[in-house]
Design an enzyme around this catalytic site. Structure first.
Site, PDB file in Angstrom:
ATOM      1  N   LYS A  75      24.015  -0.003 -13.835  1.00  0.00           N
ATOM      2  CA  LYS A  75      24.449  -1.255 -14.470  1.00  0.00           C
ATOM      3  C   LYS A  75      23.852  -1.448 -15.875  1.00  0.00           C
ATOM      4  O   LYS A  75      24.400  -2.178 -16.690  1.00  0.00           O
ATOM      5  CB  LYS A  75      24.103  -2.435 -13.549  1.00  0.00           C
ATOM      6  CG  LYS A  75      24.913  -2.373 -12.243  1.00  0.00           C
ATOM      7  CD  LYS A  75      24.475  -3.384 -11.187  1.00  0.00           C
ATOM      8  CE  LYS A  75      25.309  -3.197  -9.916  1.00  0.00           C
ATOM      9  NZ  LYS A  75      24.864  -4.044  -8.798  1.00  0.00           N
ATOM     10  N   SER A 131      22.556   0.726  -8.555  1.00  0.00           N
ATOM     11  CA  SER A 131      22.591  -0.344  -9.572  1.00  0.00           C
ATOM     12  C   SER A 131      21.869  -0.008 -10.870  1.00  0.00           C
ATOM     13  O   SER A 131      21.980  -0.771 -11.841  1.00  0.00           O
ATOM     14  CB  SER A 131      22.011  -1.631  -9.003  1.00  0.00           C
ATOM     15  OG  SER A 131      22.926  -2.175  -8.103  1.00  0.00           O
ATOM     16  N   TYR A 138      33.737   0.834 -10.079  1.00  0.00           N
ATOM     17  CA  TYR A 138      32.390   0.332  -9.766  1.00  0.00           C
ATOM     18  C   TYR A 138      31.704   1.202  -8.694  1.00  0.00           C
ATOM     19  O   TYR A 138      30.560   1.646  -8.885  1.00  0.00           O
ATOM     20  CB  TYR A 138      32.487  -1.133  -9.304  1.00  0.00           C
ATOM     21  CG  TYR A 138      31.187  -1.687  -8.776  1.00  0.00           C
ATOM     22  CD1 TYR A 138      30.184  -2.119  -9.640  1.00  0.00           C
ATOM     23  CD2 TYR A 138      30.944  -1.757  -7.399  1.00  0.00           C
ATOM     24  CE1 TYR A 138      28.981  -2.611  -9.144  1.00  0.00           C
ATOM     25  CE2 TYR A 138      29.747  -2.247  -6.903  1.00  0.00           C
ATOM     26  CZ  TYR A 138      28.771  -2.670  -7.777  1.00  0.00           C
ATOM     27  OH  TYR A 138      27.574  -3.142  -7.293  1.00  0.00           O
ATOM     28  N   VAL A 180      19.713   0.437  -5.044  1.00  0.00           N
ATOM     29  CA  VAL A 180      19.418   0.596  -3.610  1.00  0.00           C
ATOM     30  C   VAL A 180      19.276   2.053  -3.176  1.00  0.00           C
ATOM     31  O   VAL A 180      18.941   2.320  -2.027  1.00  0.00           O
ATOM     32  CB  VAL A 180      20.441  -0.117  -2.687  1.00  0.00           C
ATOM     33  CG1 VAL A 180      20.309  -1.618  -2.765  1.00  0.00           C
ATOM     34  CG2 VAL A 180      21.864   0.336  -2.958  1.00  0.00           C
ATOM     35  N   TYR A 197      16.906  -8.518  -9.239  1.00  0.00           N
ATOM     36  CA  TYR A 197      17.496  -9.594  -8.411  1.00  0.00           C
ATOM     37  C   TYR A 197      16.470 -10.694  -8.144  1.00  0.00           C
ATOM     38  O   TYR A 197      15.772 -11.113  -9.063  1.00  0.00           O
ATOM     39  CB  TYR A 197      18.071  -9.031  -7.096  1.00  0.00           C
ATOM     40  CG  TYR A 197      18.724  -7.703  -7.301  1.00  0.00           C
ATOM     41  CD1 TYR A 197      19.885  -7.616  -8.062  1.00  0.00           C
ATOM     42  CD2 TYR A 197      18.167  -6.519  -6.827  1.00  0.00           C
ATOM     43  CE1 TYR A 197      20.481  -6.397  -8.312  1.00  0.00           C
ATOM     44  CE2 TYR A 197      18.760  -5.295  -7.069  1.00  0.00           C
ATOM     45  CZ  TYR A 197      19.914  -5.249  -7.819  1.00  0.00           C
ATOM     46  OH  TYR A 197      20.494  -4.052  -8.075  1.00  0.00           O
TER      47      TYR A 197
HETATM   48  N1  GLN Z   1      26.654  -0.068  -4.950  1.00  0.00           N
HETATM   49  C1  GLN Z   1      25.703  -1.027  -4.473  1.00  0.00           C
HETATM   50  C2  GLN Z   1      26.402  -2.286  -4.009  1.00  0.00           C
HETATM   51  O1  GLN Z   1      27.312  -2.688  -4.663  1.00  0.00           O
HETATM   52  C3  GLN Z   1      24.718  -1.321  -5.547  1.00  0.00           C
HETATM   53  C4  GLN Z   1      23.686  -2.349  -5.140  1.00  0.00           C
HETATM   54  C5  GLN Z   1      22.306  -2.062  -5.649  1.00  0.00           C
HETATM   55  O2  GLN Z   1      21.943  -0.961  -6.002  1.00  0.00           O
HETATM   56  N2  GLN Z   1      21.485  -3.078  -5.593  1.00  0.00           N
HETATM   57  O3  GLN Z   1      26.069  -2.884  -3.040  1.00  0.00           O
END
Ligand code: GLN
Length: 316
Positions: A75, A72, A199, A269, A251
């Site tokens: 993003k 993420s 994505y 993650v 988050y």
């Molecule tokens: N690719 C992961 C997902 O969509 C990204 C989530 C993350 O890094 N928090 O679940």
């Protein structure tokens, strides 16, 4: 009365090395993400920390040359690209408020008619990816994202870990649910499979701490690339991306991160965090073990220590 002498500015290299040494020894490392099977194979003892200062000096320690899955953290860069393409029109598809919910939560989307709370939760990032994809083939959209990161990091060797992308493509049922749900409200313009393909692949970009800290520099310098002096985004946009990182980048752990670290930051993650000390430094940290919100446990602790020792909190 004797006046206390002013404390000398701590030496950045020593601070970074001390933090990395301490973090490598700590037993409380959190849990490596396993819902994307390929990520479960990562060594939980890894730790890397790189700081690129405003003057370009680099302080690095630990496993900072090992590529990891940025997940993420990507993003931040897709938001930057989508804003460049759509401008404020993007905010019709995605909000700017903290979600207070887990990154892959579905419940809020129903109440809010398919409009994700912010661009950094999964649903929001999928909507952002859909915007980048419009008018392009998935391969072209992905190429644009990858080239943007290579350009920012000044490193053309950055690539995608295909095993991670395939692993998530096979098991990303939640993301399929989120995307299909948004599609039913007309929030996504492209076929769900195409948008999710892009994505999953941009989440699977692999970078080292060194490359990630370099890629974050434009957010330190009000949108300017310090290597060339060229503008990547306008100063106002850089400020706003930093604001969203501070309020939404972790988050349902965003409040805690702001409280403890006091810097804009974006986690993934894969255990990476990109943090920005505006005007001072771009920081990348990597420790694969996560806390219950899916944020790097030791990464956050390392940033808290670094910001405190260097006096970098944006709150003074
Ligand atoms: N690719 C992961 C997902 O969509 C990204 C989530 C993350 O890094 N928090 O679940």
């Amino acid at each position: 009365m004797k006046l206390a002498s002013k404390a000398a500015m701590p030496d950045l290299e020593t601070v970074v090395k001390d933090i990395a040494d301490e973090m490598r020894r700590r037993p409380d490392r959190g849990e490596v993400a396993s819902y994307i099977p390929e990520l479960a194979r990562v060594d939980p003892s890894a730790f890397g920390l790189v700081v690129v200062g405003a003057d370009g000096t680099v302080a690095a320690s630990g496993d900072c040359e090992t590529p990891f899955s940025i997940q993420s953290v990507s993003k931040v860069f897709t938001l930057t690209l989508a804003l460049g393409k759509a401008g404020d029109r993007l905010w019709r598809k995605v909000g700017r408020e903290p979600s207070g919910s887990p990154f892959n939560s579905i419940v809020q989307l129903e109440r809010e008619c398919g409009i994700p709370r912010n661009p950094f939760i999964n649903a929001g990032a999928i909507a952002v990816t859909d915007e980048i994809l419009s008018g392009h083939e998935p391969r072209e959209a992905l190429g644009e994202i990858l080239r943007f990161l290579q350009f920012l990091a000044e490193d053309s060797s950055i690539g995608i870990d295909e095993a991670v992308a395939a692993s998530e493509q096979r098991t990303g049922f939640r993301n399929f649910a989120l995307a299909n749900y948004m599609k039913s409200f007309g929030v996504l313009d492209n076929p769900v499979d195409f948008t999710l393909g892009v994505y999953f692949h941009h989440c699977a970009i692999a970078m080292t701490c060194q490359q990630l800290a370099m890629a974050g520099r434009f957010l330190v310098h009000l949108g300017r690339d310090p290597a060339t002096g060229h503008s990547v985004v306008q100063p106002e946009r850089a400020r706003r991306i930093n604001a969203l990182m501070l309020t939404c980048g972790h988050y349902d752990g965003s409040g805690e991160f702001a409280y403890r670290v006091g810097l804009p930051g974006k986690s993934g993650v894969g255990g990476g965090i990109l943090a920005i000390a505006p005007g001072k430094a771009s920081i990348a940290v990597w420790s694969p073990g996560l806390d219950t919100s899916g944020n790097s446990r030791l990464g956050r602790i390392a940033l808290e220590t670094l910001a405190r020792k260097m006096g970098w909190s944006i709150f003074g």
